[in-house]
Scaffold this motif. Structure first.
Motif, PDB file in Angstrom:
ATOM      1  N   LYS A   1      -2.411  41.062 -54.193  1.00 46.39           N
ATOM      2  CA  LYS A   1      -0.290  41.003 -53.525  1.00 46.39           C
ATOM      3  C   LYS A   1       0.096  39.739 -54.349  1.00 46.39           C
TER       4      LYS A   1
ATOM      5  N   GLN B   1       5.147  36.696 -50.112  1.00 50.50           N
ATOM      6  CA  GLN B   1       4.613  37.124 -48.769  1.00 50.50           C
ATOM      7  C   GLN B   1       5.162  38.198 -48.500  1.00 50.50           C
ATOM      8  N   THR B   2       3.722  39.368 -47.993  1.00 55.17           N
ATOM      9  CA  THR B   2       3.671  40.594 -47.631  1.00 55.17           C
ATOM     10  C   THR B   2       4.880  40.682 -46.604  1.00 55.17           C
TER      11      THR B   2
ATOM     12  N   SER C   1       6.071  43.809 -45.765  1.00 52.43           N
ATOM     13  CA  SER C   1       5.731  45.607 -45.158  1.00 52.43           C
ATOM     14  C   SER C   1       4.421  45.956 -46.720  1.00 52.43           C
ATOM     15  N   ALA C   2       3.552  47.090 -46.638  1.00 52.22           N
ATOM     16  CA  ALA C   2       2.629  47.255 -46.976  1.00 52.22           C
ATOM     17  C   ALA C   2       1.963  48.953 -46.189  1.00 52.22           C
TER      18      ALA C   2
ATOM     19  N   HIS D   1       3.065  47.136 -51.211  1.00 54.35           N
ATOM     20  CA  HIS D   1       3.671  46.788 -50.712  1.00 54.35           C
ATOM     21  C   HIS D   1       4.876  45.599 -51.292  1.00 54.35           C
TER      22      HIS D   1
ATOM     23  N   GLY E   1       6.454  42.274 -50.888  1.00 52.03           N
ATOM     24  CA  GLY E   1       6.650  40.598 -51.046  1.00 52.03           C
ATOM     25  C   GLY E   1       7.047  39.357 -51.730  1.00 52.03           C
TER      26      GLY E   1
END
Length: 366
Positions: free
Chosen positions: A51, A54-55, A57-58, A78, A80
């Motif tokens: 990934k 910084q995530t 949403s996923a 996702h 990021g």
């Protein structure tokens, strides 16, 4: 021949009905069926590609508390945010053995990515291929301009020509008051091509055998993938590896050759054609094989694709714009160097922080 894909018609199903199962794509067993969460399995729902950023949403798998069944979205994705501020949408396509509903679902995801990202990463590593037309449908959601597609030499069989003539008879006697029952323009154009090539002596079944393929032509009668109604139009990065096969290689080639995407990773497998399954009954006598060996069928390549730049994919593969070869260190440290290299490319194509990994530069990840 017809020059564009009909967005509202399931052409894939029509070709399967008219010409047989060779239009279903390859016949590899897919990890999605039993190992969807193995990041190193062929065709898995997720892959080893890390990934990015910084995530935000996923779509994490959800377990039904009543049945215990794990429910997953058809495509793993996702969103990021990188340190540069770049918003990246990463979507995994593990294979192209999908139905029309899944292709339509992907188009909806692409519309969402258009609103929430600056760049999209299309993960095709360990993708064994699948249905070529479904792959075209996925690409239509990722382009805002027509994409020229490779042409194929075909090794025609007598059955191919017989089926093509059947399509042409159906078209000749179609009721003008019921156009929905008539063969589509694409399949009619393709059938005319098949018959014309056979009559010109370019078919393998002729007596004496010609031993030659057809002239290169647009498979399915489609020369361009046209944009979807609301496509993703922002920069695109395609991630591939040596286990990217067949239709997935064609996807990478189409996006690369049309200047639509930057390809990251290592050279693909080089499976540059469509395949057909040949049942063993009857074939055993021809090849002198013993059916008691338990061989039910053989899978043979029957088309050879020519990229728009004239080169072949078969036995050659797709060379990435930015090469990165995985190392043992990647496996032991969570692909930290791989992530750094991919994020640098993403920033560069999106116009954020310049990337030290310029096109054509190899990184060993040491």
């Amino acid at each position: 021949m017809a020059d564009r894909m009909d967005q509202g018609h399931d052409l894939n199903s029509e070709f399967i009905e008219a010409f047989g199962d060779q239009w279903r794509g390859n016949f590899m067993e897919l990890a999605e069926l039993d190992e969807p969460f193995n990041p190193h399995a062929l065709g898995g729902w997720q892959s080893f590609v890390p990934k990015l950023g910084q995530t935000v949403s996923a779509n994490e798998p959800q377990r039904d508390p009543q049945t215990g069944r794990v429910e997953i979205d058809p495509f793993n994705f996702h969103i990021g945010k990188l340190a540069s501020g770049c918003r990246v949408a990463c979507v995994r396509v593990g294979h192209f053995r999908i139905d029309k509903a899944r292709a339509a679902h992907f188009a909806l995801l692409a519309q969402m990515f258009q609103k929430v990202s600056d760049v999209c990463v299309l993960d095709l590593v360990h993708n064994p291929g699948g249905d070529m037309l479904r792959m075209y449908e996925i690409l239509s959601a990722l382009t805002d301009r027509p994409l020229e597609v490779p042409k194929h030499e075909l090794a025609l069989t007598e059955d191919d020509v017989t089926r093509a003539r059947t399509v042409l008879r159906r078209a000749a006697y179609a009721d003008p008051d019921e156009p929905e029952k008539a063969p589509s323009p694409q399949i009619v154009a393709f059938s005319r091509f098949v018959v014309a090539e056979a009559e010109a002596g370019r078919a393998r079944y002729l007596d004496p055998p010609s031993g030659i393929n057809t002239q290169p032509a647009a498979i399915f009668g489609i020369e361009q993938v046209m944009p979807a109604a609301m496509p993703y139009s922002r920069p695109l990065v395609v991630v591939v590896d040596e286990m990217t096969f067949s239709a997935a290689e064609f996807a990478a080639a189409i996006l690369k050759d049309n200047g639509r995407a930057t390809v990251f990773g290592c050279r693909t497998a080089g499976a540059g054609g469509m395949v057909r399954e040949v049942p063993m009954p009857g074939l055993a006598d021809t090849l002198g094989l013993d059916e008691s060996l338990g061989i039910a069928s053989l899978t043979l390549t029957w088309t050879v694709g020519h990229r728009t730049n004239g080169t072949l994919i078969e036995n050659t593969g797709i060379e990435p714009d930015v090469e990165y070869k995985r190392t043992v260190k990647d496996l032991t440290d969570g692909f930290a160097n791989y992530r750094q290299a991919l994020e640098a490319v993403v920033n560069s194509v999106a116009g954020f922080t310049p990337s030290p990994f310029s096109p054509g530069t190899a990184s060993s990840g040491d």
